[in-house]
Design a protein around this motif. Structure first.
Motif, short mmCIF file in Angstrom:
data_model
loop_
_atom_site.label_atom_id
_atom_site.label_comp_id
_atom_site.label_asym_id
_atom_site.label_seq_id
_atom_site.Cartn_x
_atom_site.Cartn_y
_atom_site.Cartn_z
N MET A 1 0.97 -1.10 -0.14
CA MET A 1 0.07 0.00 0.03
C MET A 1 0.73 1.24 0.06
SD MET A 1 -3.06 0.85 -0.05
CE MET A 1 -3.27 2.56 -0.58
N LEU A 2 2.01 1.25 0.79
CA LEU A 2 2.64 2.35 1.02
C LEU A 2 3.22 2.69 -0.29
CD1 LEU A 2 3.81 4.45 2.98
CD2 LEU A 2 5.82 3.14 3.16
N PHE A 3 3.65 1.81 -1.22
CA PHE A 3 4.55 2.23 -2.61
C PHE A 3 3.58 2.93 -3.52
CE2 PHE A 3 2.85 -1.97 -3.74
CZ PHE A 3 2.29 -1.94 -5.22
N LEU A 4 1.90 2.60 -3.44
CA LEU A 4 1.10 3.26 -3.73
C LEU A 4 1.17 4.95 -3.74
CD1 LEU A 4 -1.85 1.16 -4.12
CD2 LEU A 4 -0.23 1.61 -6.13
N LEU A 5 1.52 5.21 -2.39
CA LEU A 5 1.41 6.63 -2.00
C LEU A 5 2.79 7.49 -2.40
CD1 LEU A 5 -0.17 5.89 1.54
CD2 LEU A 5 -1.41 6.70 -0.41
N THR A 322 -4.06 3.05 -12.38
CA THR A 322 -5.56 2.32 -12.59
C THR A 322 -6.22 2.71 -11.66
OG1 THR A 322 -4.56 0.37 -12.03
CG2 THR A 322 -4.62 0.53 -14.25
N ASN A 323 -6.03 3.52 -10.75
CA ASN A 323 -7.01 4.00 -9.70
C ASN A 323 -7.90 5.02 -10.23
OD1 ASN A 323 -8.08 5.46 -7.29
ND2 ASN A 323 -6.60 5.13 -6.03
N THR A 324 -9.36 4.47 -10.32
CA THR A 324 -10.21 5.31 -10.86
C THR A 324 -10.83 6.40 -9.99
OG1 THR A 324 -11.82 3.72 -10.38
CG2 THR A 324 -10.74 3.24 -12.53
N SER A 325 -10.28 6.82 -8.94
CA SER A 325 -10.73 7.98 -8.30
C SER A 325 -10.23 9.16 -8.85
CB SER A 325 -10.46 7.62 -6.55
OG SER A 325 -10.52 9.20 -6.09
N TYR A 326 -11.22 10.27 -8.72
CA TYR A 326 -10.79 11.61 -9.28
C TYR A 326 -9.61 12.25 -8.35
CZ TYR A 326 -14.17 12.45 -13.13
OH TYR A 326 -14.86 12.48 -14.04
N ASP A 327 -9.70 11.39 -7.08
CA ASP A 327 -8.50 12.34 -6.19
C ASP A 327 -7.31 11.35 -6.04
OD1 ASP A 327 -10.31 14.42 -5.37
OD2 ASP A 327 -11.59 12.74 -4.14
N ALA A 328 -7.21 10.45 -6.80
CA ALA A 328 -6.16 9.47 -6.83
C ALA A 328 -4.81 10.41 -7.11
CB ALA A 328 -6.26 8.39 -7.82
N GLN A 329 -3.66 10.01 -6.79
CA GLN A 329 -2.45 10.72 -6.83
C GLN A 329 -2.12 11.07 -8.33
OE1 GLN A 329 0.36 9.83 -3.97
NE2 GLN A 329 1.50 11.67 -4.34
N GLN A 330 -2.55 9.95 -9.18
CA GLN A 330 -1.96 10.01 -10.80
C GLN A 330 -3.33 10.35 -11.44
OE1 GLN A 330 0.79 10.47 -11.52
NE2 GLN A 330 2.11 9.60 -10.12
C1 LIG Z 1 -7.30 5.48 -5.12
O1 LIG Z 1 -7.16 6.89 -4.48
C2 LIG Z 1 -7.70 7.16 -3.41
C3 LIG Z 1 -7.66 8.64 -3.44
O2 LIG Z 1 -6.29 8.99 -3.19
C4 LIG Z 1 -7.50 6.44 -2.35
O3 LIG Z 1 -8.25 6.81 -1.10
C5 LIG Z 1 -7.60 4.79 -2.37
O4 LIG Z 1 -7.26 4.32 -1.36
C6 LIG Z 1 -6.79 4.45 -3.73
N1 LIG Z 1 -7.20 3.29 -4.28
C7 LIG Z 1 -6.38 2.19 -4.16
C8 LIG Z 1 -6.83 1.00 -4.59
O5 LIG Z 1 -5.29 2.32 -3.94
#
Ligand SMILES: *[C@@H]1O[C@H](CO)[C@@H](O)[C@H](O)[C@H]1NC(C)=O
Length: 506
Positions: A1-5, A322-330
């Motif tokens: 998870m951390l590496f995603l951030l 591939t995070n489909t949230s508008y608030d995702a970092q990328q």
């Molecule tokens: C996608 O991005 C959102 C917003 O930053 C975050 O809350 C969510 O955990 C992310 N989803 C995944 C699967 O990493």
């Protein structure tokens, strides 16, 4: 998870940022507003809508004229309605000044998320239709008591938003009277190897030949070191990658070079102000550092867009994008990459000859990215059909609509400027009597949309004044004049009898 951030913020970074906002030249407070536009402009039976954001500054609005600073692939902020060339144009023409946000970017969110199904309304033709609906609204009785009824519209945009300004004039000539495109690419193209060649040329001209040779030596050494496990571990440490680079995985190696190296140079050149490149070259050629890998790492790791670490894991990049949230970092990168996979290409590969980056970033890397970010049907064939569609809809460089002023940076080989985008945009040979093209040397991306006072060269200031004058001439229904007698004169197509229209070519 951390590496995603801990994701690299530079990913295609040079493409997806609002142009650095100009100095504030007003005391009036711009307001933000929202307008309702159609989700799908090209399906009359679909009446779904969404809210599109804009900024509005009425400090100069003594006439019904309208000036719009067009938002591109970024979130809008009030800065561009309180300063810059569009602000100056509004002042000169007594216009209301607006700044529109492109669908899907910033707070303008037509859908709940950015899944592939939800992204199907993300195309430039939809975005242009949003602008058209916005103009219709501002010109109506419902906007500010109808003060802009029948008003003439001028557009100002840079980069992709510059392309949009040109294409608005092409698609909606009844709504848009004049447009200024600062380095807007008009020709969609899958492979864009010229980009890194222009970057290299800028490094050569603004830095030195030695600087480029030194980078070549460094890239060669890094590439070599990545072939052994111990070497890859050392490179990972030197370049501060988020996780160790897997040197035996071509995708990870390409990810390292693209996100970590070539994009970092692209960023430097694209937003360079005078002196920046020379400063970088001082580090890149530092005689006190004998190891070429270390020299390159010293510069790369100093850059703000390689913080907090370089994400060289392709899998981590795919996960992030591939995070489909508008608030995702990328999220913004996901959106722009989608547009490149569907409409433009413009992939900055190392397929050119004249650059120091070896063959580290092949076209297949981007093909893979489109598929892995958006699904298997986003393949090469799909991409090529999309590019063909874009060039069919807008004509690429084969047709310049009247009433458009373009500015491009000179091809360095010709005039010592540095415009990575210039090969995709109009040059002097595309100019027509009613669509002048100005070429500025030694000036980088999006510099001509800043105010005339904020010009790094005298030539650029002269060009901006000509742009403002041409825009006013278009508004007045007059042909554009380009009077600078010291400039070389180009008269590409002269059907006109009355005035000699010229384009400024240096
Ligand atoms: C996608 O991005 C959102 C917003 O930053 C975050 O809350 C969510 O955990 C992310 N989803 C995944 C699967 O990493």
């Amino acid at each position: 998870m951390l590496f995603l951030l801990v994701l690299l913020s530079s990913a295609l970074g040079a493409w997806v940022r609002e142009p650095p906002v100009p100095e504030v030249r007003t005391r009036s407070q711009p307001v933000d507003g929202w307008v309702t536009v159609r989700l799908n402009h090209f399906d009359a039976s679909n009446t779904e809508t969404f809210q599109m954001r804009y900024y509005y500054n009425n400090e100069f609005a003594t006439t019904n004229n309208i000036v719009i600073f067009v938002g591109g692939e970024w979130a809008i902020s009030p800065g561009w309605v309180t300063g810059g060339l569009a602000h100056e144009l509004a002042q000169k023409t007594g216009a209301g000044l607006f700044y529109t946000e492109h669908r899907y970017y910033g707070q303008t969110r037509p859908t709940n998320g950015t899944s592939v199904a939800e992204l199907r309304f993300l195309t430039v033709d939809q975005a242009l239709a949003d602008l058209a609906q916005f103009i219709q609204y501002v010109q109506s009785d419902y906007f500010d008591s109808g003060r802009f009824r029948g008003g003439k519209v001028s557009l100002v945009g840079c980069s992709y938003a510059g392309s949009m300004a040109t294409w608005m004039r092409l698609a909606y000539p009844h709504l848009v009277t004049a447009a200024f495109s600062d380095s807007g690419p008009l020709h969609a193209q899958e492979d864009f190897p010229e980009y890194l060649e222009v970057i290299a040329e800028a490094l050569r001209v603004q830095g030195s030949h030695h600087c480029v040779e030194s980078i070549a030596e460094s890239v060669q050494k890094v590439h070599q070191e990545l072939k052994t496990e111990a070497g890859a571990a050392r490179i990972s440490r030197l370049f501060n990658t988020c996780s160790p680079i897997n040197g035996s995985d071509p995708l990870d190696v390409a990810t390292f070079f693209w996100f970590g190296v070539t994009e970092t140079f692209a960023y430097l050149v694209q937003y360079a102000t005078p002196g920046d490149i020379a400063t970088a070259c001082a580090v890149l050629t530092d005689v006190n550092v004998s190891d070429p890998s270390e020299r390159l790492a010293n510069w790369i790791t100093q850059q703000s867009w390689t913080q907090p670490c370089i994400q060289a894991s392709y899998a981590a990049q795919v996960a992030a994008h591939t995070n489909t949230s508008y608030d995702a970092q990328q999220a913004v990168m996901r959106l722009w990459t989608y547009q490149t996979c569907v409409e433009y290409g413009w992939y900055q590969t190392t397929n050119g000859e004249e650059h120091p980056f070896l063959s580290t970033v092949p076209l297949s890397y981007f093909h893979r990215m489109c598929r892995d970010f958006f699904g298997d049907n986003f393949d090469e064939n799909f991409l090529r059909q999309g590019i063909k569609r874009t060039n069919l809809l807008f004509g690429g460089l084969t047709f310049m609509p009247d009433g458009v002023v373009s500015r491009r940076r000179a091809r360095p080989l010709v005039a010592g400027g540095h415009d990575p985008w210039s090969p995709m945009g109009p040059n002097a040979t595309h100019a027509t009597p009613l669509a002048p093209v100005y070429v500025a040397s030694q000036v980088s991306h999006c510099r001509a949309i800043r105010s005339t006072k904020d010009s790094e060269t005298e030539q650029l200031e002269v060009i901006k004044q000509s742009v403002l004058r041409n825009m006013q001439e278009f508004l007045a229904g007059k042909p554009p004049t380009t009077p600078d007698s010291s400039a070389a004169i180009l008269t590409p197509v002269l059907f006109t009898l009355i005035v000699t229209f010229v384009s400024l070519v240096l």
